[in-house]
Design an enzyme around this catalytic site. Sequence first.
Site, PDB file in Angstrom:
ATOM      1  CE  LYS A  41       0.654   2.386  -2.153  1.00  0.00           C
ATOM      2  NZ  LYS A  41       0.532   3.721  -2.901  1.00  0.00           N
ATOM      3  CD  GLU A  94     -11.322   7.043   6.696  1.00  0.00           C
ATOM      4  OE1 GLU A  94     -12.265   6.826   6.098  1.00  0.00           O
ATOM      5  OE2 GLU A  94     -10.582   8.175   6.774  1.00  0.00           O
ATOM      6  CB  CYS A 150     -13.825   9.321   3.168  1.00  0.00           C
ATOM      7  SG  CYS A 150     -13.138   9.852   4.637  1.00  0.00           S
ATOM      8  CD  GLU A 183     -16.705   8.210  -1.094  1.00  0.00           C
ATOM      9  OE1 GLU A 183     -15.900   6.935  -1.598  1.00  0.00           O
ATOM     10  OE2 GLU A 183     -16.261   8.601  -0.066  1.00  0.00           O
TER      11      GLU A 183
HETATM   12  N1  NDP Z   1     -11.916   6.923   2.255  1.00  0.00           N
HETATM   13  C1  NDP Z   1     -11.037   8.063   1.779  1.00  0.00           C
HETATM   14  O1  NDP Z   1     -10.847   8.938   2.252  1.00  0.00           O
HETATM   15  C2  NDP Z   1     -10.830   7.803   0.201  1.00  0.00           C
HETATM   16  C3  NDP Z   1     -11.755   7.277  -0.764  1.00  0.00           C
HETATM   17  N2  NDP Z   1     -11.421   7.099  -2.133  1.00  0.00           N
HETATM   18  C4  NDP Z   1     -12.558   6.935  -2.996  1.00  0.00           C
HETATM   19  O2  NDP Z   1     -11.902   5.840  -3.695  1.00  0.00           O
HETATM   20  C5  NDP Z   1     -12.005   6.314  -5.126  1.00  0.00           C
HETATM   21  C6  NDP Z   1     -10.895   5.987  -5.959  1.00  0.00           C
HETATM   22  O3  NDP Z   1      -9.774   6.681  -5.334  1.00  0.00           O
HETATM   23  P1  NDP Z   1      -8.464   5.920  -5.292  1.00  0.00           P
HETATM   24  O4  NDP Z   1      -7.197   6.889  -5.248  1.00  0.00           O
HETATM   25  O5  NDP Z   1      -8.252   5.014  -6.615  1.00  0.00           O
HETATM   26  O6  NDP Z   1      -8.316   5.092  -4.002  1.00  0.00           O
HETATM   27  P2  NDP Z   1      -7.613   3.720  -3.782  1.00  0.00           P
HETATM   28  O7  NDP Z   1      -8.220   3.035  -2.705  1.00  0.00           O
HETATM   29  O8  NDP Z   1      -7.115   2.952  -5.205  1.00  0.00           O
HETATM   30  O9  NDP Z   1      -6.030   4.250  -3.358  1.00  0.00           O
HETATM   31  C7  NDP Z   1      -5.644   4.460  -1.885  1.00  0.00           C
HETATM   32  C8  NDP Z   1      -4.420   3.878  -1.493  1.00  0.00           C
HETATM   33  O10 NDP Z   1      -4.597   2.580  -1.894  1.00  0.00           O
HETATM   34  C9  NDP Z   1      -3.269   2.205  -2.870  1.00  0.00           C
HETATM   35  N3  NDP Z   1      -3.650   0.793  -3.482  1.00  0.00           N
HETATM   36  C10 NDP Z   1      -4.474   1.042  -4.706  1.00  0.00           C
HETATM   37  N4  NDP Z   1      -4.420  -0.423  -5.094  1.00  0.00           N
HETATM   38  C11 NDP Z   1      -3.975  -1.055  -4.179  1.00  0.00           C
HETATM   39  C12 NDP Z   1      -3.820  -2.548  -4.102  1.00  0.00           C
HETATM   40  N5  NDP Z   1      -4.174  -3.410  -4.910  1.00  0.00           N
HETATM   41  N6  NDP Z   1      -2.830  -2.772  -3.087  1.00  0.00           N
HETATM   42  C13 NDP Z   1      -2.255  -1.926  -2.258  1.00  0.00           C
HETATM   43  N7  NDP Z   1      -2.823  -0.646  -2.246  1.00  0.00           N
HETATM   44  C14 NDP Z   1      -3.457  -0.171  -3.303  1.00  0.00           C
HETATM   45  C15 NDP Z   1      -3.117   3.551  -3.304  1.00  0.00           C
HETATM   46  O11 NDP Z   1      -1.978   3.672  -4.244  1.00  0.00           O
HETATM   47  P3  NDP Z   1      -1.603   4.226  -5.623  1.00  0.00           P
HETATM   48  O12 NDP Z   1      -1.949   5.500  -5.197  1.00  0.00           O
HETATM   49  O13 NDP Z   1      -0.302   3.856  -5.822  1.00  0.00           O
HETATM   50  O14 NDP Z   1      -2.785   3.721  -6.481  1.00  0.00           O
HETATM   51  C16 NDP Z   1      -3.465   4.600  -2.491  1.00  0.00           C
HETATM   52  O15 NDP Z   1      -2.226   4.626  -1.658  1.00  0.00           O
HETATM   53  C17 NDP Z   1     -12.319   7.794  -5.084  1.00  0.00           C
HETATM   54  O16 NDP Z   1     -12.996   8.405  -6.159  1.00  0.00           O
HETATM   55  C18 NDP Z   1     -13.067   7.834  -3.821  1.00  0.00           C
HETATM   56  O17 NDP Z   1     -14.329   7.516  -4.129  1.00  0.00           O
HETATM   57  C19 NDP Z   1     -10.411   7.493  -2.572  1.00  0.00           C
HETATM   58  C20 NDP Z   1      -9.283   8.093  -1.643  1.00  0.00           C
HETATM   59  C21 NDP Z   1      -9.639   8.333  -0.189  1.00  0.00           C
HETATM   60  O1  GUA Z   2     -11.236  11.940   3.570  1.00  0.00           O
HETATM   61  C1  GUA Z   2     -10.805  11.001   4.249  1.00  0.00           C
HETATM   62  O2  GUA Z   2     -10.146   9.905   4.034  1.00  0.00           O
HETATM   63  C2  GUA Z   2     -10.477  11.498   5.392  1.00  0.00           C
HETATM   64  C3  GUA Z   2     -11.091  13.000   5.881  1.00  0.00           C
HETATM   65  C4  GUA Z   2     -10.201  13.845   6.522  1.00  0.00           C
HETATM   66  C5  GUA Z   2     -10.756  14.163   7.681  1.00  0.00           C
HETATM   67  O3  GUA Z   2     -11.804  14.987   7.911  1.00  0.00           O
HETATM   68  O4  GUA Z   2     -10.350  13.661   9.018  1.00  0.00           O
END
Ligand code: NDP
Ligand code: GUA
Length: 485
Positions: free
Chosen positions: A181, A256, A290, A387
């Site tokens: 997804k 992650e 991240c 973050e």
């Molecule tokens: N570690 C990382 O790389 C990331 C960190 N973040 C952090 O998270 C914050 C918010 O970003 P955001 O995009 O909202 O991150 P989310 O954790 O909400 O989204 C990541 C994925 O999870 C899905 N998701 C969201 N809610 C659910 C749920 N209840 N059950 C199953 N899947 C779910 C999202 O789907 P959908 O898109 O349909 O909502 C998307 O595919 C950012 O500002 C950042 O700080 C965000 C992205 C990546």
């Molecule tokens: O932001 C992330 O979720 C992963 C960072 C990508 C990378 O540097 O491998």
Amino acid sequence: MLKLKDKGLFHQLCFINGAWTGADSGETVDVMNPATGEKLGTVPKMGGAEARRAIEAAHAALPSWRARTAQERSVIIRRWADLLLEHQDDLAVLMTAEQGKPLAEARGETVYAASFLEWFAEEGKRVYGDVIPSDQAGKRIVVLKEPVGVCAAITPWNFPSAMITRKVGPALAAGCTIVVKPATATPYSALALAVLAQRAGVPEGVFSVVTGSAAAIGGEMTGNPLVRKLTFTGSTEVGKKLMAQCAGTVKKVSLELGGNAPFIVFDDADLDAAVEGALISKYRNTGQTCVCTNRFLVQEGIYDRFAEKLAQSVAQLKVGDGLKGETQQGPLIDMAAVEKVEEHIGDALSKGARVVTGGNRHALGGCFFEPTVLAGVTPEMHIAREETFGPVAPLFRFSTEEEAVRLANDTEFGLCAYFYSRDVTRVWRVAEAIESGIIGINTGLISTVVAPFGGIKESGIGREGSRYGIEEFLEIKYLCIGGIR
Ligand SMILES: NC(=O)C1=CN([C@@H]2O[C@H](COP(=O)(O)OP(=O)(O)OC[C@H]3O[C@@H](n4cnc5c(N)ncnc54)[C@H](OP(=O)(O)O)[C@@H]3O)[C@@H](O)[C@H]2O)C=CC1
Ligand SMILES: O=C(O)CCCC(=O)O
């Protein structure tokens, strides 16, 4: 309309069991270009029922996929990697249009995405077991490694391709099947991957892509007993929820999650190198990774010079639509991200920080924000704990090494940390003292397929990439063979 050489890469339907399909309800979700605010198209708004069908297809496809030799799987995965490279220009255009990152970064991510397929196509051939010397006469002890089974992946919008291949590559190489997804903001890169998987010969049901309601699809992925493993990249908040949901059927999980990366500049650092590393670690993908630095901890003797040099470089970054060649900083993903950045800056300024450069929404409007450097930042400010996920470099001041390590570790996160020093004894001391899964020492770029990527504390569970990454998709089975005389 997007200018693609191969128009077949742009799909607005989901890919389930080798077929392109819409939602049962016929409903769709709009996908927007964050640089222009224009609609790029739609994708199906699927839910639990469609996710269940994809999982059942993955279950049906599992026996024959796992029965293939690792070499046979490798040929297909490798072909898929080659197709990504062949189509990297189109894939980059699609990615930039839906995600916003500059075209050069999107091309870089496409190559990075292909590298996970290429790497795990090879690594799958090296899934060795063990023969353990028995402690009892007449018995032999053998360890086998077997695919976990049906997997589910939920991926974020910031790396629309690489976070998928970093999961799907090892899963398929290990003999698992998988349903993905993707983030709702960036589905087209995922669907283009599906087009190329099909062309590469990935059999039906082995890899499916389902878009739509996160809660419904996630609920099915975490609740369905056919799924044996969930792999997720995204926010800590959602990761915790998914982990709890997986508890009901005791699935394996890899998470992650978020970070709060410190970047320590000691007085003995090479200043120019530290500024260069700071730019990479902070402003890659407009601060939306991240592993982006969230806190710059700068020793008092070098603080003012570092602030000045960093601000000079940051002020020159070219902000704009990623599809335009010269752009170095694209838009943020959406207006909520812009508001979060603004909130962090506003809070810091209200508590005594000052703007060295930037600090405001960009004149381009929409989701664009000025690359920013803040000085005089302290641990009481929101930016110290959360973050930011945006182009803001907050500079904290410290005096001793001990204080720097304490500040660096003063967070519930532990994904990535960076530091700059030319003192080799300090390099070892600090590297060992920092609580983090990844440490960049005299470098601002740590991401590579060959190294284990992942965090400790609330930043996650498990490792991706490298020779360790495939272990996440394997179970250990031990055979105790008795009666051998
Ligand atoms: N570690 C990382 O790389 C990331 C960190 N973040 C952090 O998270 C914050 C918010 O970003 P955001 O995009 O909202 O991150 P989310 O954790 O909400 O989204 C990541 C994925 O999870 C899905 N998701 C969201 N809610 C659910 C749920 N209840 N059950 C199953 N899947 C779910 C999202 O789907 P959908 O898109 O349909 O909502 C998307 O595919 C950012 O500002 C950042 O700080 C965000 C992205 C990546
Ligand atoms: O932001 C992330 O979720 C992963 C960072 C990508 C990378 O540097 O491998």
